[in-house]
Motif scaffolding. Structure first.
Motif, short mmCIF file in Angstrom:
data_model
loop_
_atom_site.label_atom_id
_atom_site.label_comp_id
_atom_site.label_asym_id
_atom_site.label_seq_id
_atom_site.Cartn_x
_atom_site.Cartn_y
_atom_site.Cartn_z
N ILE A 72 0.84 -1.20 0.00
CA ILE A 72 0.00 0.00 0.00
C ILE A 72 0.87 1.25 0.00
CG2 ILE A 72 -1.80 1.28 1.22
CD1 ILE A 72 -2.73 -1.40 0.06
N ALA A 73 0.62 2.11 -0.97
CA ALA A 73 1.32 3.39 -1.06
C ALA A 73 0.32 4.52 -0.84
CB ALA A 73 2.00 3.55 -2.42
N PHE A 74 0.84 5.68 -0.47
CA PHE A 74 0.01 6.87 -0.27
C PHE A 74 0.47 7.94 -1.24
CE2 PHE A 74 -0.77 11.07 1.49
CZ PHE A 74 -2.13 10.99 1.76
N GLY A 75 -0.50 8.69 -1.75
CA GLY A 75 -0.15 9.80 -2.63
C GLY A 75 -1.38 10.44 -3.24
N LEU A 76 -1.14 11.22 -4.26
CA LEU A 76 -2.18 11.91 -5.00
C LEU A 76 -2.49 11.10 -6.25
CD1 LEU A 76 -3.96 14.44 -5.32
CD2 LEU A 76 -2.00 15.56 -6.43
N CYS A 77 -3.74 10.71 -6.40
CA CYS A 77 -4.15 9.82 -7.48
C CYS A 77 -5.11 10.55 -8.42
CB CYS A 77 -4.84 8.58 -6.93
SG CYS A 77 -3.86 7.71 -5.69
N ASP A 78 -4.83 10.47 -9.71
CA ASP A 78 -5.67 11.12 -10.72
C ASP A 78 -5.99 10.08 -11.79
OD1 ASP A 78 -6.85 12.64 -12.70
OD2 ASP A 78 -5.20 14.07 -12.86
N LEU A 79 -7.23 9.62 -11.82
CA LEU A 79 -7.63 8.60 -12.79
C LEU A 79 -8.16 9.22 -14.08
CD1 LEU A 79 -9.31 6.05 -10.38
CD2 LEU A 79 -6.93 6.17 -11.18
N GLY A 80 -7.93 10.52 -14.26
CA GLY A 80 -8.32 11.18 -15.50
C GLY A 80 -9.80 11.50 -15.59
N LEU A 81 -10.50 11.50 -14.46
CA LEU A 81 -11.94 11.75 -14.44
C LEU A 81 -12.29 13.13 -13.92
CD1 LEU A 81 -13.00 8.28 -13.01
CD2 LEU A 81 -12.95 8.99 -15.41
N GLY A 82 -11.26 13.94 -13.60
CA GLY A 82 -11.50 15.29 -13.12
C GLY A 82 -11.59 15.43 -11.62
N PHE A 83 -11.30 14.35 -10.88
CA PHE A 83 -11.42 14.38 -9.42
C PHE A 83 -10.18 13.77 -8.75
CE2 PHE A 83 -15.66 14.01 -11.24
CZ PHE A 83 -16.26 15.15 -10.73
N PRO A 84 -9.01 14.36 -8.90
CA PRO A 84 -7.82 13.80 -8.23
C PRO A 84 -7.99 13.89 -6.72
CG PRO A 84 -7.30 15.87 -9.34
CD PRO A 84 -8.73 15.58 -9.62
N GLU A 85 -7.44 12.89 -6.01
CA GLU A 85 -7.57 12.91 -4.56
C GLU A 85 -6.39 12.22 -3.89
OE1 GLU A 85 -11.30 10.98 -3.82
OE2 GLU A 85 -10.47 8.99 -4.15
N LEU A 86 -6.15 12.65 -2.65
CA LEU A 86 -5.14 12.01 -1.82
C LEU A 86 -5.72 10.71 -1.28
CD1 LEU A 86 -3.85 15.07 0.21
CD2 LEU A 86 -2.52 13.73 -1.42
N GLY A 87 -4.88 9.67 -1.26
CA GLY A 87 -5.35 8.41 -0.72
C GLY A 87 -4.34 7.31 -0.91
N THR A 88 -4.78 6.10 -0.62
CA THR A 88 -3.90 4.95 -0.74
C THR A 88 -4.19 4.21 -2.04
OG1 THR A 88 -5.44 3.58 0.52
CG2 THR A 88 -3.65 4.66 1.75
N VAL A 89 -3.17 3.47 -2.49
CA VAL A 89 -3.30 2.70 -3.71
C VAL A 89 -2.49 1.42 -3.56
CG1 VAL A 89 -1.36 3.90 -4.83
CG2 VAL A 89 -3.12 2.84 -6.24
N SER A 90 -2.99 0.36 -4.14
CA SER A 90 -2.32 -0.93 -4.11
C SER A 90 -1.23 -0.97 -5.19
CB SER A 90 -3.33 -2.05 -4.36
OG SER A 90 -2.69 -3.25 -4.71
N LEU A 91 -0.01 -1.24 -4.77
CA LEU A 91 1.09 -1.32 -5.73
C LEU A 91 0.92 -2.50 -6.67
CD1 LEU A 91 4.10 -0.35 -3.45
CD2 LEU A 91 2.95 1.06 -5.16
#
Length: 118
Positions: free
Chosen positions: A58-77
């Motif tokens: 699990i990593a933490f950072g700023l995630c932008d899936l290209g939908l116009g709503f980037p957010e801080l959170g966790t992501v599975s490597l």
């Protein structure tokens, strides 16, 4: 994770170890991103600051899936490693990225514009 060079993985993990004792307190560290990841064929971007030492997938950072709503959170490597864009291309590390500000500033700017500009 094979898509993250060892030096970057080690820096993310070191940040996670520094953050762990202060996570959720007023002393929480506002790290500069260590790495920028992107999909060359899907308009997605991640700025990662740390890996959870208790959950190294699990990593933490700023995630932008290209939908116009980037957010801080966790992501599975492991999910990032398996992700493919429209043309089947894997996530890449932006080897030219150098963070110039803390993750909170990138997040504020991304919220205002609807995408990560890094």
């Amino acid at each position: 994770m094979t898509f993250l060079p060892k030096s970057i993985h080690d820096r993310l993990l070191a940040n996670g170890r520094r953050q762990d004792p202060v996570r959720g307190t007023e002393d929480e560290i506002d790290f500069h991103p260590v790495v920028k990841l992107f999909t060359p064929d899907a308009n997605c971007t991640w700025l990662l600051t740390e890996i959870d030492p208790e959950e190294p997938n699990i990593a933490f950072g700023l995630c932008d899936l290209g939908l116009g709503f980037p957010e801080l959170g966790t992501v599975s490597l492991s999910e990032l490693a398996s992700l493919r864009g429209h043309l089947g291309l894997p996530i890449e590390v932006d080897r030219h990225f150098k963070a110039k500000k803390p993750i909170s500033r990138y997040a504020d700017e991304a919220a205002a514009s609807g995408h990560i500009a890094a």
